[in-house]
Design a protein around this motif. Structure first.
Motif, PDB file in Angstrom:
ATOM      1  N   PRO A   1       0.824  -1.203   0.000  1.00 13.01           N
ATOM      2  CA  PRO A   1       0.000   0.000   0.000  1.00 13.01           C
ATOM      3  C   PRO A   1       0.865   1.262   0.000  1.00 13.01           C
ATOM      4  CG  PRO A   1       0.016  -1.011   2.184  1.00 13.01           C
ATOM      5  CD  PRO A   1       0.825  -1.907   1.286  1.00 13.01           C
ATOM      6  N   PHE A   2       0.606   2.142  -0.931  1.00 10.01           N
ATOM      7  CA  PHE A   2       1.368   3.399  -0.921  1.00 10.01           C
ATOM      8  C   PHE A   2       0.501   4.582  -1.322  1.00 10.01           C
ATOM      9  CE2 PHE A   2       2.386   4.330  -5.433  1.00 10.01           C
ATOM     10  CZ  PHE A   2       2.132   3.099  -6.044  1.00 10.01           C
ATOM     11  N   ALA A   3       0.969   5.761  -0.926  1.00 12.17           N
ATOM     12  CA  ALA A   3       0.296   7.011  -1.279  1.00 12.17           C
ATOM     13  C   ALA A   3       1.356   7.991  -1.727  1.00 12.17           C
ATOM     14  CB  ALA A   3      -0.440   7.559  -0.056  1.00 12.17           C
ATOM     15  N   CYS A   4       0.957   8.942  -2.540  1.00 11.61           N
ATOM     16  CA  CYS A   4       1.910   9.956  -3.005  1.00 11.61           C
ATOM     17  C   CYS A   4       1.578  11.307  -2.393  1.00 11.61           C
ATOM     18  CB  CYS A   4       1.877  10.060  -4.522  1.00 11.61           C
ATOM     19  SG  CYS A   4       2.587   8.607  -5.285  1.00 11.61           S
ATOM     20  N   VAL A   5       2.604  11.966  -1.940  1.00 10.88           N
ATOM     21  CA  VAL A   5       2.449  13.275  -1.320  1.00 10.88           C
ATOM     22  C   VAL A   5       3.250  14.289  -2.127  1.00 10.88           C
ATOM     23  CG1 VAL A   5       2.934  14.630   0.754  1.00 10.88           C
ATOM     24  CG2 VAL A   5       2.136  12.275   0.978  1.00 10.88           C
ATOM     25  N   LEU A   6       2.544  15.236  -2.693  1.00  7.72           N
ATOM     26  CA  LEU A   6       3.213  16.296  -3.448  1.00  7.72           C
ATOM     27  C   LEU A   6       3.573  17.390  -2.451  1.00  7.72           C
ATOM     28  CD1 LEU A   6       0.762  16.155  -6.459  1.00  7.72           C
ATOM     29  CD2 LEU A   6       3.242  15.794  -6.632  1.00  7.72           C
TER      30      LEU A   6
END
Ligand code: GTP
Ligand code: MG
Length: 212
Positions: A154-159
């Motif tokens: 599981p991953f998420a991207c943070v700008l």
């Protein structure tokens, strides 16, 4: 050790300014997997290229200026730094990847340590990949996302560094990432933060809370 030792010994510093993080303390710095704590608590790890703001996120989320050491020189964090949040989960500040000025030998050591980390830690709840909002995701980011997607992590991207761009660029950067994820056949949360002074990390707090 890349952590402010004056705060590292605090048993559990109460943090009345953050409704989300009540207590936060530095646990340990692990140069390799065998120095990591037991797999006994959920962990959220901050990954991404050097200088993107991973250590700054630790400070912003805990509302502490120097819990994690930051620098405008890339390559500051060289070990896996564990912070215990609310006495119940770990926030892990990882060394950045893709920084050429570190010696080849050191780069190889990081690569090995990070590879082992992602393969062997059993309680990773979410990998949080930080990307500098000013730039397109780099090959190293995309390779890493692809590897996580292929391994069903599981991953998420943070700008991050959103204070440095306008609204148009925010929308554009989100779309760039969405396109990349589509090509990888995954749907991934994409959120926007600013970890500088007076910045806003509320979307990240909400995201972590939804995974706890
Ligand atoms: N303007 C602005 N500066 C930021 C933001 N986040 C981090 N910085 C700055 O960017 C530089 C790098 O931040 P770090 O938190 O040390 O970056 P890092 O990802 O931990 O870097 P490594 O440890 O080298 O992998 C520092 O000078 C921070 O003050 C942000 O949201 N906005
Ligand atoms: Mg760092």
């Amino acid at each position: 050790m890349s952590v402010d030792s004056s705060t590292s010994s605090d048993a559990s510093l109460s943090n009345p300014n953050s409704p989300f993080i009540k207590t936060a303390r530095f646990m340990l710095s692990a140069p390799s997997i065998k120095f990591c704590p037991e797999n006994d608590k959920p962990e959220f790890c901050l990954a991404g290229r050097s200088n993107v703001g991973k250590s700054s996120i630790v400070n912003a989320i805990t509302n502490r200026k120097k819990l994690a050491k930051t620098s405008n020189m890339p390559g500051k964090t060289r070990e896996m730094n564990y912070f215990l949040m609310n006495e119940s989960w770990y926030l892990v500040d990882l060394p950045g990847y893709g920084y050429a000025k570190v010696s080849k030998k050191e780069q190889e050591r990081w690569k090995h340590a990070l590879g082992e980390y992602f393969e062997k830690r059993e309680d990773i709840r979410l990998v949080i990949i930080l990307v500098d909002i000013r730039h397109k995701p780099q090959e190293s980011d995309l390779d890493f996302m692809f590897w996580l997607a292929s391994n069903e992590m599981p991953f998420a991207c943070v700008l991050n560094k959103s204070d440095k761009v306008n609204k148009k660029r925010i929308a554009e950067a989100k779309q760039e990432l969405r396109n990349e994820h589509k090509a990888m056949n995954v749907e991934v949360p994409i959120i926007v933060t600013s970890a500088g002074p007076g910045g806003d990390i509320s979307e990240l707090e909400n995201l972590i809370q939804s995974f706890l």
